[in-house]
Design a protein around this motif. Structure first.
Motif, PDB file in Angstrom:
ATOM      1  N   ASP A  76      47.434  -7.518  -3.028  1.00  0.00           N
ATOM      2  CA  ASP A  76      47.161  -8.900  -2.619  1.00  0.00           C
ATOM      3  C   ASP A  76      47.880  -9.235  -1.307  1.00  0.00           C
ATOM      4  OD1 ASP A  76      45.497  -9.561  -4.756  1.00  0.00           O
ATOM      5  OD2 ASP A  76      47.188 -10.095  -6.039  1.00  0.00           O
ATOM      6  N   GLU A  77      49.125  -8.777  -1.183  1.00  0.00           N
ATOM      7  CA  GLU A  77      49.874  -9.018   0.056  1.00  0.00           C
ATOM      8  C   GLU A  77      49.209  -8.316   1.232  1.00  0.00           C
ATOM      9  OE1 GLU A  77      54.095  -8.444   0.000  1.00  0.00           O
ATOM     10  OE2 GLU A  77      54.272  -9.116  -2.082  1.00  0.00           O
ATOM     11  N   TYR A  78      48.678  -7.105   0.987  1.00  0.00           N
ATOM     12  CA  TYR A  78      48.024  -6.376   2.068  1.00  0.00           C
ATOM     13  C   TYR A  78      46.741  -7.083   2.513  1.00  0.00           C
ATOM     14  CZ  TYR A  78      45.783  -2.661   4.743  1.00  0.00           C
ATOM     15  OH  TYR A  78      45.167  -1.956   5.736  1.00  0.00           O
TER      16      TYR A  78
ATOM     17  N   GLU B 276      36.606  -0.915  -5.182  1.00  0.00           N
ATOM     18  CA  GLU B 276      36.564   0.228  -6.104  1.00  0.00           C
ATOM     19  C   GLU B 276      37.780   0.217  -7.011  1.00  0.00           C
ATOM     20  OE1 GLU B 276      35.260   2.608  -8.224  1.00  0.00           O
ATOM     21  OE2 GLU B 276      33.958   2.822  -6.465  1.00  0.00           O
ATOM     22  N   ASP B 277      37.660   0.844  -8.164  1.00  0.00           N
ATOM     23  CA  ASP B 277      38.766   1.019  -9.090  1.00  0.00           C
ATOM     24  C   ASP B 277      39.945   1.669  -8.368  1.00  0.00           C
ATOM     25  OD1 ASP B 277      40.139   1.173 -11.592  1.00  0.00           O
ATOM     26  OD2 ASP B 277      39.539   3.282 -11.751  1.00  0.00           O
ATOM     27  N   SER B 278      41.133   1.131  -8.556  1.00  0.00           N
ATOM     28  CA  SER B 278      42.372   1.634  -7.959  1.00  0.00           C
ATOM     29  C   SER B 278      42.465   1.365  -6.463  1.00  0.00           C
ATOM     30  CB  SER B 278      42.563   3.137  -8.219  1.00  0.00           C
ATOM     31  OG  SER B 278      42.582   3.409  -9.601  1.00  0.00           O
ATOM     32  N   VAL B 279      41.529   0.608  -5.897  1.00  0.00           N
ATOM     33  CA  VAL B 279      41.613   0.255  -4.481  1.00  0.00           C
ATOM     34  C   VAL B 279      41.630  -1.280  -4.400  1.00  0.00           C
ATOM     35  CG1 VAL B 279      40.735   0.739  -2.158  1.00  0.00           C
ATOM     36  CG2 VAL B 279      40.288   2.367  -4.005  1.00  0.00           C
ATOM     37  N   PHE B 280      40.495  -1.932  -4.129  1.00  0.00           N
ATOM     38  CA  PHE B 280      40.449  -3.390  -4.062  1.00  0.00           C
ATOM     39  C   PHE B 280      39.432  -3.916  -5.063  1.00  0.00           C
ATOM     40  CE2 PHE B 280      41.773  -1.889   0.131  1.00  0.00           C
ATOM     41  CZ  PHE B 280      43.029  -2.474   0.184  1.00  0.00           C
ATOM     42  N   ASP B 281      39.852  -4.893  -5.868  1.00  0.00           N
ATOM     43  CA  ASP B 281      38.956  -5.431  -6.882  1.00  0.00           C
ATOM     44  C   ASP B 281      38.011  -6.454  -6.260  1.00  0.00           C
ATOM     45  OD1 ASP B 281      40.323  -7.916  -6.701  1.00  0.00           O
ATOM     46  OD2 ASP B 281      41.637  -7.441  -8.390  1.00  0.00           O
ATOM     47  N   VAL B 282      37.166  -7.044  -7.085  1.00  0.00           N
ATOM     48  CA  VAL B 282      36.132  -7.941  -6.585  1.00  0.00           C
ATOM     49  C   VAL B 282      36.726  -9.168  -5.901  1.00  0.00           C
ATOM     50  CG1 VAL B 282      34.262  -9.499  -7.276  1.00  0.00           C
ATOM     51  CG2 VAL B 282      34.346  -7.163  -8.176  1.00  0.00           C
ATOM     52  N   GLU B 283      37.740  -9.766  -6.499  1.00  0.00           N
ATOM     53  CA  GLU B 283      38.299 -10.983  -5.910  1.00  0.00           C
ATOM     54  C   GLU B 283      39.025 -10.690  -4.599  1.00  0.00           C
ATOM     55  OE1 GLU B 283      37.448 -13.996  -6.760  1.00  0.00           O
ATOM     56  OE2 GLU B 283      36.179 -12.921  -8.185  1.00  0.00           O
ATOM     57  N   GLN B 284      39.724  -9.575  -4.526  1.00  0.00           N
ATOM     58  CA  GLN B 284      40.354  -9.190  -3.262  1.00  0.00           C
ATOM     59  C   GLN B 284      39.299  -8.914  -2.194  1.00  0.00           C
ATOM     60  OE1 GLN B 284      42.446  -5.921  -4.954  1.00  0.00           O
ATOM     61  NE2 GLN B 284      44.260  -7.126  -5.495  1.00  0.00           N
TER      62      GLN B 284
ATOM     63  N   VAL C 282      27.292   3.150  19.880  1.00  0.00           N
ATOM     64  CA  VAL C 282      28.269   3.176  18.791  1.00  0.00           C
ATOM     65  C   VAL C 282      28.535   1.751  18.340  1.00  0.00           C
ATOM     66  CG1 VAL C 282      30.593   3.857  18.078  1.00  0.00           C
ATOM     67  CG2 VAL C 282      29.307   5.287  19.697  1.00  0.00           C
ATOM     68  N   VAL C 283      28.224   1.458  17.096  1.00  0.00           N
ATOM     69  CA  VAL C 283      28.391   0.129  16.514  1.00  0.00           C
ATOM     70  C   VAL C 283      29.666   0.139  15.673  1.00  0.00           C
ATOM     71  CG1 VAL C 283      27.362  -1.613  15.012  1.00  0.00           C
ATOM     72  CG2 VAL C 283      25.902  -0.211  16.499  1.00  0.00           C
ATOM     73  N   SER C 284      30.541  -0.816  15.909  1.00  0.00           N
ATOM     74  CA  SER C 284      31.898  -0.778  15.358  1.00  0.00           C
ATOM     75  C   SER C 284      32.057  -1.682  14.137  1.00  0.00           C
ATOM     76  CB  SER C 284      32.893  -1.193  16.445  1.00  0.00           C
ATOM     77  OG  SER C 284      34.219  -0.942  16.038  1.00  0.00           O
ATOM     78  N   THR C 285      32.692  -1.134  13.097  1.00  0.00           N
ATOM     79  CA  THR C 285      32.981  -1.866  11.859  1.00  0.00           C
ATOM     80  C   THR C 285      34.472  -1.798  11.556  1.00  0.00           C
ATOM     81  OG1 THR C 285      30.802  -1.489  10.893  1.00  0.00           O
ATOM     82  CG2 THR C 285      32.595  -1.935   9.363  1.00  0.00           C
ATOM     83  N   PHE C 286      35.070  -2.936  11.246  1.00  0.00           N
ATOM     84  CA  PHE C 286      36.476  -2.990  10.834  1.00  0.00           C
ATOM     85  C   PHE C 286      36.574  -2.752   9.334  1.00  0.00           C
ATOM     86  CE2 PHE C 286      39.973  -5.742   9.167  1.00  0.00           C
ATOM     87  CZ  PHE C 286      41.022  -4.938   9.602  1.00  0.00           C
ATOM     88  N   LEU C 287      37.316  -1.718   8.950  1.00  0.00           N
ATOM     89  CA  LEU C 287      37.509  -1.363   7.540  1.00  0.00           C
ATOM     90  C   LEU C 287      38.996  -1.233   7.238  1.00  0.00           C
ATOM     91  CD1 LEU C 287      36.309  -0.550   4.757  1.00  0.00           C
ATOM     92  CD2 LEU C 287      36.025   1.764   5.647  1.00  0.00           C
ATOM     93  N   GLY C 288      39.751  -2.242   7.626  1.00  0.00           N
ATOM     94  CA  GLY C 288      41.175  -2.202   7.326  1.00  0.00           C
ATOM     95  C   GLY C 288      41.457  -2.141   5.839  1.00  0.00           C
ATOM     96  N   ALA C 289      40.551  -2.702   5.028  1.00  0.00           N
ATOM     97  CA  ALA C 289      40.699  -2.663   3.570  1.00  0.00           C
ATOM     98  C   ALA C 289      40.027  -1.405   3.013  1.00  0.00           C
ATOM     99  CB  ALA C 289      40.097  -3.917   2.952  1.00  0.00           C
ATOM    100  N   HIS C 290      40.503  -0.254   3.492  1.00  0.00           N
ATOM    101  CA  HIS C 290      39.975   1.049   3.074  1.00  0.00           C
ATOM    102  C   HIS C 290      40.844   1.669   1.995  1.00  0.00           C
ATOM    103  CE1 HIS C 290      38.291   5.202   4.577  1.00  0.00           C
ATOM    104  NE2 HIS C 290      37.668   4.761   3.498  1.00  0.00           N
ATOM    105  N   ALA C 291      42.123   1.368   2.027  1.00  0.00           N
ATOM    106  CA  ALA C 291      43.096   1.848   1.037  1.00  0.00           C
ATOM    107  C   ALA C 291      44.333   0.966   1.171  1.00  0.00           C
ATOM    108  CB  ALA C 291      43.443   3.320   1.270  1.00  0.00           C
ATOM    109  N   ILE C 292      45.239   1.092   0.221  1.00  0.00           N
ATOM    110  CA  ILE C 292      46.495   0.353   0.280  1.00  0.00           C
ATOM    111  C   ILE C 292      47.526   1.253   0.953  1.00  0.00           C
ATOM    112  CG2 ILE C 292      48.273  -0.827  -1.069  1.00  0.00           C
ATOM    113  CD1 ILE C 292      46.070  -1.004  -3.328  1.00  0.00           C
ATOM    114  N   PRO C 293      48.052   0.861   2.113  1.00  0.00           N
ATOM    115  CA  PRO C 293      48.979   1.735   2.830  1.00  0.00           C
ATOM    116  C   PRO C 293      50.312   1.864   2.104  1.00  0.00           C
ATOM    117  CG  PRO C 293      48.861  -0.401   3.902  1.00  0.00           C
ATOM    118  CD  PRO C 293      47.816  -0.405   2.820  1.00  0.00           C
TER     119      PRO C 293
END
Length: 412
Positions: A195-197, A223-231, A176-187
């Motif tokens: 930006d703060e998140y 993605e649109d409505s999630v995180f833009d390119v600069e974020q 099992v190879v682990s990936t951190f995806l904390g930037a999956h959605a805005i909580p």
């Protein structure tokens, strides 16, 4: 650990090498008739063809008669969201009334619904649930899987998911190879403050993930409505400074520049890519990015399919994965993704085998040890109840796995 000889293999089919195959090379598979494989100490010790067998075997060597079946490398699922709480079958009526993936997310459902359930579950509960998924994947021929976090969206619950990944790797036969995806959605606690998140993830969560050595990769949902390119750029560059390799959810719904960013940052993989345009394809090709395509997600969301043929023609290595998750792809059956690779991507069987073995292994930085049947590599193999790989692409809805060998051990 016993040694194993697999004899009477009808066709042994495998890509060759330690690097991703691309362009016309993606269709290059070795095909050995009447073959045999000798496994010693969990690794491939010798490969024979045309009826040849070793002159002498050790007394503890187990002999498996393949009975003229197909043998391939173990399958590698390089994109999943394996650890999660709850399910999302309650969204079906919403979708039938026309609600889109982003509509449900904006209304507080979707990923955020899974976040609520994941936060409520204990680490042990998540482990037991995920262990069941691992067992099912192994039975379907998957011997290595990537697993992303992203349903905690805070320090404690992201770490909880990642600890489950670590336990799955240590306590099950699966790698099992682990990936951190904390930037999956805005909580919810950061609603309207993406930006703060991102700053919170970069300043607080990422360093702790690194300190505890709980992930190898960092991913972001660009993605649109999630995180833009600069974020997304800030997230991945911060992760790279800490030593994480970059992955990116890119252009799943809108081509907002995620694939272009993947190429610029030389990410190891860009994933989804349903809406990727020519600029994104050119950038990925220039940056040496592997395209991890997820056809079962297109199927489940009733979306178009990623332009796999165009990517192959542009020299981008293509991998195929399941994207198993409770929302957009509640299926962990990589064999079904293989079927869709043939039917919807119009990929050749040889290209598809490379996509779910060697290219997928390279997309998680494992091409030097798995993804092909070669002397010295880890002995991860699947014996199929089929004469050739064309049959695997052709039949759907049935598990065609006969035997699974992981690190030289028969596990299914």
């Amino acid at each position: 650990m016993k040694n194993i000889l697999i004899k009477n293999i009808g066709v042994l089919q495998t890509p060759i090498g330690k690097s991703s195959l691309k362009g016309s090379g993606q269709a290059q598979n070795a095909k050995l008739n009447n073959a045999a494989v000798l496994i010693e100490n969990g690794k491939i010790a010798a490969i024979y063809r045309d009826g040849e067998l070793p002159e002498k075997l050790s007394s503890d060597c187990k002999v498996i008669d393949a009975q003229n079946c197909l043998v391939t490398p173990g399958l590698v699922d390089c994109h999943t969201h394996l650890v999660f709480g709850g399910w999302r079958h309650n969204e079906i009526p919403l979708k039938l009334r026309g609600a889109t993936y982003l509509d449900i997310l904006k209304a507080g459902g979707g990923i955020l619904d899974t976040v609520r359930h994941t936060r409520e579950m204990s680490e042990d509960e998540l482990f037991e649930k995920s262990k069941g998924f691992i067992k099912e994947m192994l039975l379907n021929g998957v011997t290595t899987v990537e697993s992303k976090s992203g349903y905690g969206l805070n320090l404690n619950d992201e770490l909880k998911q990642l600890r489950v990944n670590k336990r799955l790797n240590e306590e099950t036969p699966m790698d099992v190879v682990s990936t951190f995806l904390g930037a999956h959605a805005i909580p919810p606690e950061y609603k309207g403050k993406p930006d703060e998140y991102i700053n919170y993830l970069c300043d607080v969560v990422l360093p702790e993930v690194k300190k505890q050595n709980l992930a190898e990769f960092c991913d972001v949902f660009c993605e649109d409505s999630v995180f833009d390119v600069e974020q997304s750029r800030k997230m991945l560059l911060s992760a790279q400074k800490l030593g994480f390799k970059s992955k990116i959810h890119a252009d799943e719904i809108e081509a907002i520049g995620g694939a272009v960013l993947a190429g610029e940052l030389k990410a190891i993989s860009a994933e989804h890519l349903i809406a990727t345009d020519g600029q994104g394809i050119d950038s990925m090709a220039k940056g040496g990015v592997t395209a991890a395509l997820l056809p079962a997600t297109s199927f489940y969301l009733n979306k178009t399919y990623a332009p796999a043929r165009q990517m192959i023609e542009k020299g981008i290595p293509v991998a195929i994965a399941s994207d198993f998750n409770p929302g957009s792809c509640p299926s962990l059956n990589l064999q079904f993704a293989i079927n869709l690779g043939y039917l919807k991507y119009r990929m050749l069987p040889e290209e598809i085998l490379s996509a779910v073995t060697l290219n997928a292994a390279c997309a998680i930085n494992r091409g030097d040890s798995i993804g092909s049947i070669e002397v010295g590599k880890q002995a991860d193999l699947v014996l199929w109840d089929a004469p050739n790989f064309e049959m695997i692409c052709y039949r759907f809805g049935s598990n065609q796995v006969k035997t699974v060998i992981k690190k030289g051990e028969i596990i299914a």
